[in-house]
Write a protein that holds these residues in place. Structure first.
Motif, PDB file in Angstrom:
ATOM      1  N   ARG A 141      -8.304   1.611  -7.422  1.00 39.12           N
ATOM      2  CA  ARG A 141      -7.642   0.312  -7.592  1.00 39.12           C
ATOM      3  C   ARG A 141      -6.133   0.443  -7.419  1.00 39.12           C
ATOM      4  O   ARG A 141      -5.477  -0.411  -6.817  1.00 39.12           O
ATOM      5  N   GLN A 142      -5.569   1.524  -7.975  1.00 42.84           N
ATOM      6  CA  GLN A 142      -4.130   1.726  -7.859  1.00 42.84           C
ATOM      7  C   GLN A 142      -3.714   1.897  -6.400  1.00 42.84           C
ATOM      8  O   GLN A 142      -2.715   1.326  -5.955  1.00 42.84           O
ATOM      9  N   ALA A 143      -4.473   2.678  -5.629  1.00 48.54           N
ATOM     10  CA  ALA A 143      -4.139   2.899  -4.222  1.00 48.54           C
ATOM     11  C   ALA A 143      -4.173   1.592  -3.443  1.00 48.54           C
ATOM     12  O   ALA A 143      -3.275   1.305  -2.636  1.00 48.54           O
ATOM     13  N   ALA A 144      -5.201   0.756  -3.688  1.00 53.19           N
ATOM     14  CA  ALA A 144      -5.310  -0.520  -2.981  1.00 53.19           C
ATOM     15  C   ALA A 144      -4.161  -1.450  -3.360  1.00 53.19           C
ATOM     16  O   ALA A 144      -3.588  -2.135  -2.499  1.00 53.19           O
ATOM     17  N   ALA A 145      -3.813  -1.485  -4.649  1.00 56.67           N
ATOM     18  CA  ALA A 145      -2.723  -2.353  -5.099  1.00 56.67           C
ATOM     19  C   ALA A 145      -1.379  -1.874  -4.539  1.00 56.67           C
ATOM     20  O   ALA A 145      -0.528  -2.683  -4.156  1.00 56.67           O
ATOM     21  N   SER A 146      -1.196  -0.556  -4.476  1.00 55.75           N
ATOM     22  CA  SER A 146       0.050  -0.024  -3.912  1.00 55.75           C
ATOM     23  C   SER A 146       0.163  -0.381  -2.438  1.00 55.75           C
ATOM     24  O   SER A 146       1.239  -0.784  -1.962  1.00 55.75           O
ATOM     25  N   ARG A 147      -0.946  -0.245  -1.701  1.00 59.76           N
ATOM     26  CA  ARG A 147      -0.904  -0.570  -0.270  1.00 59.76           C
ATOM     27  C   ARG A 147      -0.586  -2.046  -0.049  1.00 59.76           C
ATOM     28  O   ARG A 147       0.171  -2.399   0.869  1.00 59.76           O
ATOM     29  N   LEU A 148      -1.139  -2.917  -0.883  1.00 62.76           N
ATOM     30  CA  LEU A 148      -0.877  -4.348  -0.761  1.00 62.76           C
ATOM     31  C   LEU A 148       0.609  -4.628  -0.961  1.00 62.76           C
ATOM     32  O   LEU A 148       1.213  -5.385  -0.189  1.00 62.76           O
ATOM     33  N   ARG A 149       1.185  -4.030  -1.966  1.00 59.33           N
ATOM     34  CA  ARG A 149       2.605  -4.302  -2.242  1.00 59.33           C
ATOM     35  C   ARG A 149       3.524  -3.669  -1.201  1.00 59.33           C
ATOM     36  O   ARG A 149       4.573  -4.233  -0.877  1.00 59.33           O
ATOM     37  N   LEU A 150       3.140  -2.546  -0.680  1.00 61.35           N
ATOM     38  CA  LEU A 150       3.914  -1.981   0.422  1.00 61.35           C
ATOM     39  C   LEU A 150       3.889  -2.913   1.632  1.00 61.35           C
ATOM     40  O   LEU A 150       4.906  -3.120   2.297  1.00 61.35           O
ATOM     41  N   ASN A 151       2.715  -3.499   1.906  1.00 57.91           N
ATOM     42  CA  ASN A 151       2.627  -4.465   3.005  1.00 57.91           C
ATOM     43  C   ASN A 151       3.517  -5.676   2.744  1.00 57.91           C
ATOM     44  O   ASN A 151       4.172  -6.192   3.657  1.00 57.91           O
ATOM     45  N   GLN A 152       3.541  -6.127   1.503  1.00 58.75           N
ATOM     46  CA  GLN A 152       4.370  -7.284   1.161  1.00 58.75           C
ATOM     47  C   GLN A 152       5.860  -6.968   1.271  1.00 58.75           C
ATOM     48  O   GLN A 152       6.676  -7.876   1.471  1.00 58.75           O
TER      49      GLN A 152
END
Length: 703
Positions: free
Chosen positions: A411-422
């Motif tokens: 979950r942390q990896a997916a959330a980090s990737r989302l915020r990096l994209n943002q």
């Protein structure tokens, strides 16, 4: 007074680092001299020796002799009692010693000068901490003596006696308030005497101009300052990334321009750039110019022999490299014209780099980034078994938050990737071994910039002289010390999304140089920079004077991409400072504009060097990835306490994105919150419309 010490140990640095430091010092002195010699609003030309140290000049041209440098670790410093000027605590009588060697003898005579007689002297002497300083770099004890220019004999004369009674004894009066109220008073006739001394170096240089009426005493007079104040001594230095491999960076030399063109062209999607040596020889012989190739090979062999020999003058090496480069340029414009060559903008950028400021040079940035990739970003382990760098979305065991199971980590990896994209970030890595060399090599007095203004000189810009550290004895040879520290600290590497950046430029109507579809944005930025440098109103100088003007420049790609990367670097530094407790001034930054990337790192020699990895681990969150990224996305993180005023003045002030100047690559130039969040535009931007922020465009991409 602190002085360099010959007891400091020699520091072992890679050859590429020592060479780069020498080149940076040469560039620093040359840029300083150019700026200081402008002489704005002066009635005479500024002599080169008033702009920089005489020892950095050869026939009036800046030629720093790198062979006279000693690279040292600053473990020790010598100290010399200074100033040797004293005032009696009871009556204020002024006395001074001529030198430290003769001070014991001189001080014994202080009592004899007492107005009340030697027998009644209080013998209560207070060392004065106020000195006389000048922008020429000179400093001396406060004194009632004055220097006078004798026009008839073209010489300097010291006047150290009262003009009324010829006594040489004075009382120092120190009324409360500013130093400007201090003055001397004659012991015998009580005549007041203003503290007014003229700098010997400047008086000798400008004395004849005083006679002609083109120089003024305001340029020559020294000024009283507290010796404890920073104005008495400004140290000048720089820092650079330390690389072990010289393979790519060596291509930046004049003799390797063709290979540099080939590598830059291939890296940024251009067609093959350079002919092989065999093809060059074949074409030259076919054109009846085979002897030129044979002479060219001899020049290269001679250069290699000279480079291998110690003590060869830099001028001789430069002349040899210039001859080699001239051959290549002439053939490229004639015999090789119809054959494979680099794109004109790339070729011009690679061949015209001699006038580029190193820290703004995109070709150098490209080679540094390629070296960083190979040494730090793509694999490798440290001595303790940890990876040299780690993707923040794929954490190793040392960066995982305590108590997280595999589901939490996913979950942390997916959330980090989302915020990096943002945030518009393609890649973010923690680097555990960022080697930085910080060094100092010179100093100035009264100001840290090349010019200074004083009320009595009106609008004139007076030259501040940059001076090398005094020589120390190293193995029976006198050398200028270069004081170096090498640190291996942690840092974050961040690379932005190229497609998103192209869209941001298009939305803001910022044009790029025309290029084939396969050419990467970095190549177009290099071409744009080369075009900017051909115009004195848009070129990047060391002090970025052209980008300090209000609404003066049209929108061009390179300055805006530079400003975007630089502002985001400051945003990351501000966030890391808040999250880790580290001071803003304990960070540093490095930009790689053609690769749309930057590096921020911890700088310092204290024991808390693991703070960035600890911060990332402690701020890990299964729902938001990491609080560092979440804070960077929070709109309040880029709001300013002086919002409306700051927006109108370029969107950069101490309340928002500015950091201490010693931590910033450009002394806080080329910064604006508007490139990230809109609400304004950079100070130099002449466009009528506000910017659309990069984060605003990224928000549309990530949904």
């Amino acid at each position: 007074m602190a002085l360099p010490s010959s007891s400091n140990r020699t520091i072992e640095l890679p050859h590429v680092t020592m060479r780069t430091i020498g080149e940076q010092i040469q560039e620093y002195f040359a840029a300083w001299a150019e700026r200081a010699q402008r002489g704005n609003n002066l009635s005479h030309a500024v002599p080169p020796e008033l702009a920089v140290d005489r020892r950095a000049l050869v026939d009036g041209i800046v030629r720093v002799r790198t062979g006279e440098f000693a690279f040292q670790i600053p473990d020790y410093a010598n100290y010399l009692p200074f100033p040797l000027a004293f005032a009696c605590g009871r009556c204020g009588l002024y006395r001074a010693g001529k030198s430290i060697d003769a001070f014991d003898r001189d001080s014994e005579r202080f009592r004899a000068a007492c107005p009340t007689g030697a027998a009644n002297c209080a013998d209560d002497w207070e060392q004065l901490d106020v000195v006389l300083a000048h922008w020429s770099g000179e400093v001396e004890a406060i004194t009632p003596s004055r220097r006078h220019w004798v026009s008839e004999r073209q010489e300097i004369r010291d006047l150290d006696r009262c003009s009324h009674c010829e006594t040489d004894r004075f009382i120092l009066r120190r009324p409360p308030g500013s130093l400007g109220a201090w003055h001397f008073e004659c012991v015998e006739c009580k005549t007041p005497r203003e503290i007014l001394q003229r700098d010997r170096t400047t008086l000798r240089a400008l004395g004849p101009l005083l006679d002609a009426g083109t120089a003024t005493f305001a340029e020559i007079n020294m000024e009283p300052v507290s010796y404890r104040a920073s104005a008495a001594y400004y140290v000048h230095g720089d820092r650079l990334l330390v690389f072990q491999d010289d393979r790519h960076l060596s291509l930046l030399g004049e003799a390797h321009v063709p290979a540099l063109e080939q590598l830059i062209s291939a890296r940024y999607g251009y067609p093959p750039a350079v002919l092989s040596d065999q093809e060059k020889e074949r074409l030259l012989r076919a054109a009846g110019r085979g002897s030129e190739w044979e002479n060219h090979i001899q020049l290269i062999n001679i250069l290699q022999m000279l480079e291998a020999q110690p003590g060869i003058p830099d001028a001789a090496l430069a002349a040899q490299r210039s001859a080699i480069s001239s051959n290549e340029a002439e053939w490229a414009a004639s015999v090789f014209q119809a054959h494979a060559q680099a794109a004109p903008g790339i070729s011009s950028a690679c061949r015209g780099r001699t006038d580029y400021v190193r820290k703004h040079d995109p070709v150098r940035m490209a080679m540094e980034h390629l070296t960083l990739e190979e040494e730090k970003l793509r694999g490798g382990q440290m001595a303790d078994g940890k990876d040299v760098s780690v993707d923040v979305t794929i954490l190793d065991p040392f960066l995982r938050p305590d108590g997280f199971n595999e589901a939490d980590l996913g979950r942390q990896a997916a959330a980090s990737r989302l915020r990096l994209n943002q945030l518009g970030i393609d890649e973010m890595r923690l680097i555990r071994d960022v080697k930085i060399c910080e060094y100092s090599f010179a100093y100035t007095r009264t100001a840290s910039s090349p010019t200074v203004q004083r009320d009595k000189a009106g609008a004139a810009e007076l030259p501040v002289r940059l001076r090398l550290f005094e020589k120390v004895e190293i193995a029976d040879t006198a050398r200028h010390p270069i004081l170096c520290t090498v640190q291996a600290n942690e840092g974050f590497y961040i690379r932005l999304n190229e497609g998103l950046l192209r869209e941001w430029l298009a939305v803001n109507q910022i044009a790029l140089p025309a290029a084939d579809a396969n050419v990467r944005l970095g190549g177009q930025l290099i071409e744009d920079y080369e075009s900017l440098q051909r115009d004195p109103d848009t070129g990047f100088t060391r002090f970025l004077d052209e980008y300090r003007k209000e609404a003066a420049l049209t929108r061009r790609a390179y300055p805006f991409v530079y400003t975007l990367l630089h502002t985001m670097a400051h945003h990351v530094i501000g966030t890391c400072s808040m999250m880790s407790g580290l001071d803003l001034g304990s960070f540093g930054e490095h930009l790689f504009v053609p690769d749309l990337a930057f590096l921020i790192y911890r700088r310092g020699m204290t024991m808390d060097l693991g703070n960035l990895s600890s911060m990332w681990r402690d701020r890990g969150d299964a729902d938001v990835g990491n609080q560092v990224l979440e804070h960077m996305l929070n709109p309040s993180s880029l709001r300013c306490g002086s919002e409306s005023v700051c927006n109108r003045r370029g969107g950069a002030c101490p309340d928002c994105v500015l950091i201490p100047e010693n931590a910033c690559l450009t002394r806080n130039e080329l910064l604006s919150r508007s490139v990230l969040v809109g609400r304004g535009r950079p100070r130099w931007d002449a466009a009528a419309s506000d910017m659309t922020g990069f984060f605003e465009v990224a928000a549309g991409w990530s949904t």
